[in-house]
Design a protein around this motif. Structure first.
Motif, PDB file in Angstrom:
ATOM      1  N   PHE A  77       4.023  -5.252  -7.804  1.00  0.00           N
ATOM      2  CA  PHE A  77       2.855  -5.120  -8.189  1.00  0.00           C
ATOM      3  C   PHE A  77       1.832  -5.543  -6.923  1.00  0.00           C
ATOM      4  O   PHE A  77       0.759  -4.787  -6.867  1.00  0.00           O
ATOM      5  N   THR A  78       2.272  -6.263  -6.067  1.00  0.00           N
ATOM      6  CA  THR A  78       1.252  -6.518  -4.782  1.00  0.00           C
ATOM      7  C   THR A  78       1.068  -5.371  -3.938  1.00  0.00           C
ATOM      8  O   THR A  78       0.080  -5.198  -3.282  1.00  0.00           O
ATOM      9  N   GLY A  79       2.021  -4.355  -4.114  1.00  0.00           N
ATOM     10  CA  GLY A  79       1.855  -3.201  -3.155  1.00  0.00           C
ATOM     11  C   GLY A  79       0.668  -2.335  -3.419  1.00  0.00           C
ATOM     12  O   GLY A  79      -0.412  -2.376  -2.743  1.00  0.00           O
ATOM     13  N   PRO A  80       0.467  -1.911  -4.644  1.00  0.00           N
ATOM     14  CA  PRO A  80      -0.776  -1.201  -5.119  1.00  0.00           C
ATOM     15  C   PRO A  80      -1.736  -2.264  -5.402  1.00  0.00           C
ATOM     16  O   PRO A  80      -2.765  -1.680  -4.861  1.00  0.00           O
ATOM     17  N   LEU A  81      -1.956  -3.502  -5.387  1.00  0.00           N
ATOM     18  CA  LEU A  81      -2.959  -4.365  -5.321  1.00  0.00           C
ATOM     19  C   LEU A  81      -3.646  -4.327  -4.048  1.00  0.00           C
ATOM     20  O   LEU A  81      -4.753  -4.202  -3.883  1.00  0.00           O
ATOM     21  N   VAL A  82      -2.694  -4.572  -2.943  1.00  0.00           N
ATOM     22  CA  VAL A  82      -3.189  -4.726  -1.573  1.00  0.00           C
ATOM     23  C   VAL A  82      -3.729  -3.263  -1.285  1.00  0.00           C
ATOM     24  O   VAL A  82      -4.792  -3.343  -0.410  1.00  0.00           O
ATOM     25  N   LEU A  83      -3.298  -2.020  -1.573  1.00  0.00           N
ATOM     26  CA  LEU A  83      -3.734  -0.892  -1.302  1.00  0.00           C
ATOM     27  C   LEU A  83      -5.037  -0.696  -1.852  1.00  0.00           C
ATOM     28  O   LEU A  83      -5.919  -0.304  -1.245  1.00  0.00           O
ATOM     29  N   ALA A  84      -5.133  -1.307  -3.245  1.00  0.00           N
ATOM     30  CA  ALA A  84      -6.626  -1.187  -3.753  1.00  0.00           C
ATOM     31  C   ALA A  84      -7.691  -2.066  -3.219  1.00  0.00           C
ATOM     32  O   ALA A  84      -8.926  -1.770  -3.172  1.00  0.00           O
ATOM     33  N   LEU A  85      -7.086  -2.796  -2.649  1.00  0.00           N
ATOM     34  CA  LEU A  85      -8.214  -4.095  -1.935  1.00  0.00           C
ATOM     35  C   LEU A  85      -8.489  -3.840  -0.450  1.00  0.00           C
ATOM     36  O   LEU A  85      -9.193  -4.551   0.184  1.00  0.00           O
ATOM     37  N   LEU A  86      -7.673  -2.953   0.229  1.00  0.00           N
ATOM     38  CA  LEU A  86      -7.952  -2.881   1.742  1.00  0.00           C
ATOM     39  C   LEU A  86      -9.261  -2.136   1.858  1.00  0.00           C
ATOM     40  O   LEU A  86      -9.834  -1.297   0.942  1.00  0.00           O
ATOM     41  N   GLY A  87     -10.063  -3.039   2.896  1.00  0.00           N
ATOM     42  CA  GLY A  87     -11.206  -2.171   3.241  1.00  0.00           C
ATOM     43  C   GLY A  87     -12.310  -3.012   2.167  1.00  0.00           C
ATOM     44  O   GLY A  87     -13.412  -2.733   2.448  1.00  0.00           O
ATOM     45  N   SER A  88     -12.019  -4.288   1.355  1.00  0.00           N
ATOM     46  CA  SER A  88     -12.847  -4.966   0.623  1.00  0.00           C
ATOM     47  C   SER A  88     -13.750  -5.690   1.512  1.00  0.00           C
ATOM     48  O   SER A  88     -13.413  -6.295   2.236  1.00  0.00           O
ATOM     49  N   ARG A  89     -14.947  -5.718   0.877  1.00  0.00           N
ATOM     50  CA  ARG A  89     -16.108  -6.693   1.911  1.00  0.00           C
ATOM     51  C   ARG A  89     -16.610  -7.482   0.601  1.00  0.00           C
ATOM     52  O   ARG A  89     -17.467  -8.227   1.113  1.00  0.00           O
ATOM     53  N   ARG A  90     -16.684  -7.235  -0.557  1.00  0.00           N
ATOM     54  CA  ARG A  90     -17.429  -8.148  -1.460  1.00  0.00           C
ATOM     55  C   ARG A  90     -16.497  -9.577  -1.878  1.00  0.00           C
ATOM     56  O   ARG A  90     -15.646  -9.714  -1.546  1.00  0.00           O
ATOM     57  N   LEU A  91     -17.340 -10.278  -2.023  1.00  0.00           N
ATOM     58  CA  LEU A  91     -16.681 -11.760  -2.319  1.00  0.00           C
ATOM     59  C   LEU A  91     -15.974 -11.684  -3.528  1.00  0.00           C
ATOM     60  O   LEU A  91     -14.866 -12.446  -3.559  1.00  0.00           O
ATOM     61  N   LEU A  92     -16.231 -11.050  -4.391  1.00  0.00           N
ATOM     62  CA  LEU A  92     -15.577 -10.904  -5.681  1.00  0.00           C
ATOM     63  C   LEU A  92     -13.927 -10.457  -5.452  1.00  0.00           C
ATOM     64  O   LEU A  92     -13.025 -10.772  -5.896  1.00  0.00           O
ATOM     65  N   ASP A  93     -14.161  -9.411  -4.579  1.00  0.00           N
ATOM     66  CA  ASP A  93     -12.636  -8.881  -3.957  1.00  0.00           C
ATOM     67  C   ASP A  93     -11.742  -9.985  -3.495  1.00  0.00           C
ATOM     68  O   ASP A  93     -10.588  -9.789  -3.564  1.00  0.00           O
ATOM     69  N   PHE A  94     -12.423 -10.758  -2.578  1.00  0.00           N
ATOM     70  CA  PHE A  94     -11.769 -11.954  -2.191  1.00  0.00           C
ATOM     71  C   PHE A  94     -11.157 -13.081  -3.079  1.00  0.00           C
ATOM     72  O   PHE A  94     -10.090 -13.664  -2.860  1.00  0.00           O
ATOM     73  N   VAL A  95     -11.787 -13.083  -4.318  1.00  0.00           N
ATOM     74  CA  VAL A  95     -11.286 -13.642  -5.338  1.00  0.00           C
ATOM     75  C   VAL A  95      -9.993 -13.111  -5.809  1.00  0.00           C
ATOM     76  O   VAL A  95      -9.002 -13.991  -5.962  1.00  0.00           O
ATOM     77  N   TRP A  96      -9.888 -12.220  -6.112  1.00  0.00           N
ATOM     78  CA  TRP A  96      -8.575 -11.293  -6.376  1.00  0.00           C
ATOM     79  C   TRP A  96      -7.627 -11.439  -5.211  1.00  0.00           C
ATOM     80  O   TRP A  96      -6.317 -11.795  -5.647  1.00  0.00           O
ATOM     81  N   ILE A  97      -7.940 -11.384  -4.007  1.00  0.00           N
ATOM     82  CA  ILE A  97      -6.800 -11.606  -2.943  1.00  0.00           C
ATOM     83  C   ILE A  97      -6.390 -12.839  -2.872  1.00  0.00           C
ATOM     84  O   ILE A  97      -5.303 -13.268  -3.069  1.00  0.00           O
ATOM     85  N   ALA A  98      -7.244 -14.009  -3.285  1.00  0.00           N
ATOM     86  CA  ALA A  98      -6.968 -15.330  -3.266  1.00  0.00           C
ATOM     87  C   ALA A  98      -5.925 -15.616  -4.592  1.00  0.00           C
ATOM     88  O   ALA A  98      -5.164 -16.310  -4.474  1.00  0.00           O
ATOM     89  N   LEU A  99      -5.964 -14.699  -5.786  1.00  0.00           N
ATOM     90  CA  LEU A  99      -5.264 -14.975  -6.728  1.00  0.00           C
ATOM     91  C   LEU A  99      -3.782 -14.388  -6.522  1.00  0.00           C
ATOM     92  O   LEU A  99      -2.746 -15.004  -6.932  1.00  0.00           O
TER      93      LEU A  99
END
Length: 294
Positions: free
Chosen positions: A105-127
């Motif tokens: 599942f990390t593959g699609p997650l990383v793809l969805a988060l590529l280019g993220s700049r918002r703080l909330l997105d980094f929360v999901w990356i940290a999880l």
């Protein structure tokens, strides 16, 4: 329009999607039972080979192949599908189903988060990072995960991400026939590996009903149900519901395969599920949906 007339189609779509996910994980569990006879390679050949035959007989895509289109995208999509399925089944040889799905599942997650700049997105990356830290065999443990199995599952995640990117382009060019043609190309990749590993055992009459069951449970039935759900659910809702798939896989592994997970492993799966749900809910322009041949 009454609220009941609005809720009923949505509830039906949610139910079909849940059935689809359960069907897929039951198919993966059944495939794992075939490993002692034909190996992961043979099980992959069974799944993609029979799935391709079913879809070809159903869709008959050759009737619509007259106009020139980009075959390179289609072949990239199909080869990504075949490689993704092969390495995912290779991972199931040594690691539990629920953990393999969570890592994939990390593959699609990383793809969805590529280019993220918002703080909330980094929360999901940290999880996601926290979940991986709990799952990966980074510590000396008596019951640590097999590193090769982990690498295969992560490779399946890369394949899934490539499958999404190429699948969107193939879908734009070939429409609903993209899945059928892509599955057929994936079968062309997987079948030689299956034959090289299992040889004549693939033709055993005793195994063919199980092989057909894997194809139906893992491809034909869930793909059909997902197509219905996709037409009735917003993309974000669809993606959010998919976040429960690692848990369904883990439960299927426990019930159907007798696999056992530690408390930390369950916690890691939950962390990745929350990250998947959070990503789907917070994305501004939902562009990713479940690939139809994972």
């Amino acid at each position: 329009m009454s609220s009941r007339s609005i809720v009923a189609p949505v509830a039906l779509a949610v139910g079909l999607l849940l059935i689809s996910m359960v069907s897929y994980q039951c198919g993966a569990s059944l495939a794992k039972h075939l490993f002692p006879q034909v190996g992961a390679q043979g099980a992959t050949a069974y799944r993609l080979g029979f799935s391709a035959l079913i879809l070809l007989m159903w869709r008959r895509p050759w009737r619509r192949l007259g106009s020139p289109r980009d075959w390179r995208v289609l072949w990239g999509y199909g080869l990504a599908m075949g490689a993704m399925n092969l390495v995912f089944y290779m991972s199931l040889r040594t690691i539990p189903l629920g953990i393999a799905v969570a890592l994939e599942f990390t593959g699609p997650l990383v793809l969805a988060l590529l280019g993220s700049r918002r703080l909330l997105d980094f929360v999901w990356i940290a999880l996601v990072v926290a979940g991986l830290a709990l799952l990966l065999p980074l510590r000396e443990q008596m019951h640590g995960l097999d590193p090769a199995g982990v690498l295969y599952a992560l490779a399946a995640g890369v394949g899934w991400a490539l499958y999404i990117v190429l699948g969107k382009k193939a879908g734009a060019a070939y429409g609903a026939d993209a899945v059928t043609l892509g599955t057929s190309i994936g079968a062309l990749l997987a079948i030689p590996f299956g034959v090289a590993h299992a040889g004549g055992a693939l033709l055993s009459p005793a195994l063919l009903p199980y092989a057909l069951g894997v194809a139906v449970l893992s491809s034909a039935l869930p793909y059909s149900l997902e197509m219905v759900a996709l037409t009735r659910l917003p993309a974000r809702t669809f993606s959010t519901l998919l976040s429960v798939e690692p848990a369904i896989a883990a439960i299927a592994g426990v019930v159907l395969l007798g696999e056992q997970l530690s408390a930390l492993q369950w916690l890691a799966i939950v962390a990745i599920m929350v990250a998947a749900a959070g990503t789907a809910l917070s994305v501004r322009r939902p562009t990713l949906t479940e690939p139809l041949a994972n």
